[in-house]
Design an enzyme around this catalytic site. Structure first.
Site, PDB file in Angstrom:
ATOM      1  N   HIS A 122       0.812  -1.211   0.000  1.00 30.53           N
ATOM      2  CA  HIS A 122       0.000   0.000   0.000  1.00 30.53           C
ATOM      3  C   HIS A 122       0.842   1.256   0.000  1.00 30.53           C
ATOM      4  CE1 HIS A 122      -3.455  -2.566   0.652  1.00 30.53           C
ATOM      5  NE2 HIS A 122      -4.029  -1.613  -0.039  1.00 30.53           N
TER       6      HIS A 122
ATOM      7  N   ARG B 256      -9.807  -9.340 -15.914  1.00 30.97           N
ATOM      8  CA  ARG B 256      -9.788 -10.799 -15.721  1.00 30.97           C
ATOM      9  C   ARG B 256      -9.638 -11.047 -14.220  1.00 30.97           C
ATOM     10  NH1 ARG B 256      -6.458 -10.279 -20.657  1.00 30.97           N
ATOM     11  NH2 ARG B 256      -7.162 -11.804 -22.190  1.00 30.97           N
TER      12      ARG B 256
ATOM     13  N   GLU C 124     -16.965 -16.432 -27.102  1.00 24.79           N
ATOM     14  CA  GLU C 124     -15.653 -17.054 -27.311  1.00 24.79           C
ATOM     15  C   GLU C 124     -15.763 -18.535 -27.633  1.00 24.79           C
ATOM     16  OE1 GLU C 124     -13.281 -16.353 -23.785  1.00 24.79           O
ATOM     17  OE2 GLU C 124     -14.983 -16.680 -22.489  1.00 24.79           O
TER      18      GLU C 124
ATOM     19  N   ASN D  76      -9.240 -14.914 -28.478  1.00 30.11           N
ATOM     20  CA  ASN D  76      -8.201 -15.893 -28.131  1.00 30.11           C
ATOM     21  C   ASN D  76      -8.811 -17.285 -28.044  1.00 30.11           C
ATOM     22  OD1 ASN D  76      -6.815 -13.514 -27.777  1.00 30.11           O
ATOM     23  ND2 ASN D  76      -6.915 -13.560 -25.558  1.00 30.11           N
ATOM     24  N   ASP D  77      -9.925 -17.369 -27.322  1.00 24.44           N
ATOM     25  CA  ASP D  77     -10.594 -18.670 -27.224  1.00 24.44           C
ATOM     26  C   ASP D  77     -11.401 -18.987 -28.471  1.00 24.44           C
ATOM     27  OD1 ASP D  77      -9.857 -19.979 -24.837  1.00 24.44           O
ATOM     28  OD2 ASP D  77     -10.888 -18.436 -23.695  1.00 24.44           O
TER      29      ASP D  77
ATOM     30  N   ARG E 205      -4.653 -23.013 -27.832  1.00 26.68           N
ATOM     31  CA  ARG E 205      -3.952 -21.725 -27.923  1.00 26.68           C
ATOM     32  C   ARG E 205      -2.582 -21.744 -27.253  1.00 26.68           C
ATOM     33  NH1 ARG E 205      -7.934 -17.935 -24.189  1.00 26.68           N
ATOM     34  NH2 ARG E 205      -6.149 -16.679 -23.602  1.00 26.68           N
TER      35      ARG E 205
ATOM     36  N   CYS F 103     -12.196  -8.105 -27.179  1.00 27.94           N
ATOM     37  CA  CYS F 103     -11.175  -7.996 -26.137  1.00 27.94           C
ATOM     38  C   CYS F 103     -10.061  -9.032 -26.257  1.00 27.94           C
ATOM     39  CB  CYS F 103     -11.824  -8.054 -24.758  1.00 27.94           C
ATOM     40  SG  CYS F 103     -12.608  -9.626 -24.420  1.00 27.94           S
TER      41      CYS F 103
HETATM   42  C1  PEP Z   1     -10.272 -14.405 -25.014  1.00 29.69           C
HETATM   43  O1  PEP Z   1     -10.504 -15.608 -24.913  1.00 29.69           O
HETATM   44  O2  PEP Z   1     -10.075 -13.820 -26.093  1.00 29.69           O
HETATM   45  C2  PEP Z   1     -10.205 -13.573 -23.816  1.00 29.69           C
HETATM   46  C3  PEP Z   1     -10.166 -12.264 -23.888  1.00 29.69           C
HETATM   47  O3  PEP Z   1     -10.158 -14.182 -22.617  1.00 29.69           O
HETATM   48  P1  PEP Z   1      -8.870 -14.954 -22.043  1.00 29.69           P
HETATM   49  O4  PEP Z   1      -7.689 -14.592 -22.904  1.00 29.69           O
HETATM   50  O5  PEP Z   1      -8.755 -14.527 -20.631  1.00 29.69           O
HETATM   51  O6  PEP Z   1      -9.272 -16.395 -22.173  1.00 29.69           O
HETATM   52 MG    MG Z   2     -11.214 -16.538 -23.077  1.00 26.81          MG
END
Ligand code: PEP
Ligand code: MG
Length: 557
Positions: A188, A295, A430, A453-454, A464, A501
């Site tokens: 802190h 996240r 996703e 990403n997923d 991945r 995202c």
């Molecule tokens: C994704 O899957 O694109 C995502 C943003 O979530 P994470 O990378 O945390 O799985």
């Molecule tokens: Mg994801």
């Protein structure tokens, strides 16, 4: 010239004389008391005086650094009231007839030692807080005033370690920088230093700060160096660095506060993806339009037990408060898959990425889910918070989540705990399943966030994490791009917005096509925000011929 290195918590160049912060060491002897009952009463009175003091400091801190950072003094009050802490003190006094000072000091040392060995950084950092509050109680028991440390000139405050309550009591107009032997960037004190825009170096190791007292020094918060009595060349070098950083800063600043509009006047949002409070400063510095994805699973990892609701609430509340009214999208737990912790006692699965993870797990372990939802809803009273559900594959999951949120809200109402009645609910898109039912999902939720990403891994059937990923998967596969288009069209048909995202959002070669498909917002890692903004401002989406050529080039078809 003496040169010393540490870890920088906050950049900047600061000049001043070294002022060594001495803590008045307290000698505590162990004594056997003849009337443990009376000794316990002494403790109870000292504790209550310490709580009063903490309330006062809390108010002062809230006025100086804002409610978010002042929260630590509320946490100190919680430590004093903690049943485990008090139980150990009580046992020492009533069962072993120890004097109250010793009982408090010993309990604090034992607890702090245990906490320093914890895996979670959060718990480790709370060890200093346990010692801080305990010292406060001991001072009350000994009728001692707080150590008076006053600064008469602009100073670089050096200490073995400096506690949050000590930081707050200093006259900040006299503090140029902090340097400490110990400490961590998440402590802190470091957080307060950042909030106060004061360069701070921690972990400087075995230095005799007391021997440097009164000497002129410069802190280089960019490279983490303390120069005591710097030579002319170093002074000049640091001045140059300062000017150079100021110039870079100016260039960056020019984009800040400016709208993210394309040359033909279309506006888009650029948001930040963050994993914890640590990333928040960077999001703010880079002028994030809001948090597009927090996240939350990182708070659950690297620890031995579930975080308490209070800890979750504290974290979520800080994020919404620090974003000052900008929207913060917080994703509920996406644990399981590649992010797992032993204490969840999840069964071993052959394919964890396709297993009991994310919303599936939350619907099965509703105790864990409800704790998180309670913390999220409570935090919603302090800013603009939206809840995002990961790995959805079915509308029924959304119904069940809504039902649980409803129950948690009822519970908060009956306990008279405030929350916002305007918390949006969104789902991550996703999985291919979510894409194919996105028209139905769009009717049930307020927004979508596409997790490419997923989505890539499940659509293209490749893990991945697989090192072959890049060599096997064609970049920007048409299937995924078409899915993004489908999701945008279906969401917009219901008047709902779409954020993207996944990592794809920071790929500048795709910005044009993503915007052309009408993605409303891109959420990227904080350092990517300004480059994406610069790219948006360079595009002209009305130039169809140009776009067509570019899209052909990107899609390879
Ligand atoms: C994704 O899957 O694109 C995502 C943003 O979530 P994470 O990378 O945390 O799985
Ligand atoms: Mg994801």
């Amino acid at each position: 010239m003496i040169t010393m290195r540490g870890k920088s918590c906050y950049g900047g160049i600061a000049r001043g004389v070294i002022s060594f912060y001495r803590r008045d060491d307290v000698l505590i002897n162990k004594m056997k008391v003849s009337d443990p009952g009376r000794e316990w009463e002494r403790y109870v009175m000292a504790k209550s005086a310490a709580v009063d003091e903490l309330k006062e400091i809390h108010e002062k801190a809230a006025a100086e650094v804002g409610e978010g950072d002042a929260e630590i003094f509320y946490i100190h009050q919680l430590i004093v009231e903690d049943s485990q802490y008090e139980k150990q003190i009580k046992e020492a006094i009533l069962e072993r007839s120890c004097n109250a000072e010793y009982a408090v000091a010993k309990t604090a040392q034992d607890l702090a030692a245990m906490m320093r060995n914890a895996e979670s950084d959060y718990i480790k950092e709370r060890a200093a807080d346990v010692l801080d509050v305990s010292e406060r109680i001991i001072r009350q028991l000994q009728n001692r005033e707080h150590n008076e440390f006053s600064l008469n000139e602009i100073s670089i405050v050096c200490a073995d370690d400096i506690l949050p309550s000590e930081t707050i009591m200093l006259d900040k107009s006299m503090v140029a920088a902090f340097c400490t032997k110990g400490g961590s960037t998440n402590s802190h004190t470091a957080i307060l230093a950042r909030t106060l825009n004061i360069p701070a170096l921690i972990g400087m190791g075995d230095v005799r700060f007391d021997e440097l007292e009164g000497r002129y020094a410069i802190v280089d918060g960019y490279d983490g160096i303390l120069y005591v009595e710097p030579d002319d060349m170093t002074v000049r070098k640091l001045k140059q660095r300062e000017d150079e950083e100021a110039r870079k800063h100016d260039l960056l600043m020019r984009l800040k506060g400016r709208r993210n509009v394309t040359r033909d006047g279309k506006e888009f949002e650029v948001l930040a993806n963050i994993g914890s409070l640590n990333d928040l400063n960077s999001a703010i510095e880079n002028d994030a339009g809001g948090i597009g994805l927090l996240r939350t699973e990182f708070l659950y990892l690297q620890r031995e037990d579930f975080p308490q609701e209070e800890e979750l609430f504290y974290n979520y509340r800080r994020v919404v408060e620090e974003m000052k009214g900008k929207r913060v999208v917080i994703r509920t737990l996406d644990i399981g898959g590649d992010k797992s912790a032993d204490y969840f006692m999840l069964e071993k699965e052959a394919n964890p990425a396709l297993g009991m993870r994310a919303v599936r797990l939350c619907l099965r372990r509703q105790d864990i889910f409800k704790t998180q939802l309670r913390a999220l809803l409570r935090a919603s009273a302090y800013g603009k918070l939206a809840i995002l559900i990961p790995m959805v594959i079915d509308v029924d999951e959304v119904y069940r989540v809504k039902d649980i949120i409803h129950k948690v809200k009822d519970e908060l109402v009956s306990r008279k705990i405030p929350f916002s009645d305007d918390v949006e609910l969104g789902v991550m898109i996703e999985t291919p399943a979510a894409v194919m039912i996105c028209d139905l999902l769009a009717k049930e939720v307020d927004f979508f966030s596409i997790g490419t990403n997923d989505l890539e891994q499940f659509t293209l059937a490749i893990d991945r994490q697989n090192p072959c990923y890049e060599s096997v998967v064609p970049p920007n596969h048409l299937a995924v791009l078409r899915m993004i288009k489908l999701v945008c069209d279906n969401a917009h048909a219901q008047g709902k917005k779409v954020c993207l995202c996944g990592e794809m959002g920071a790929d500048l070669s795709l910005t044009e096509i993503l915007l052309d498909m009408h993605v409303d917002a891109l959420s990227v890692a904080p350092p990517q925000i300004l480059p994406v903004r610069r790219m948006i401002r360079s595009l002209n989406l009305s130039d169809r011929r140009q776009i067509h050529n570019n899209i052909q080039r990107v899609l390879h078809y």
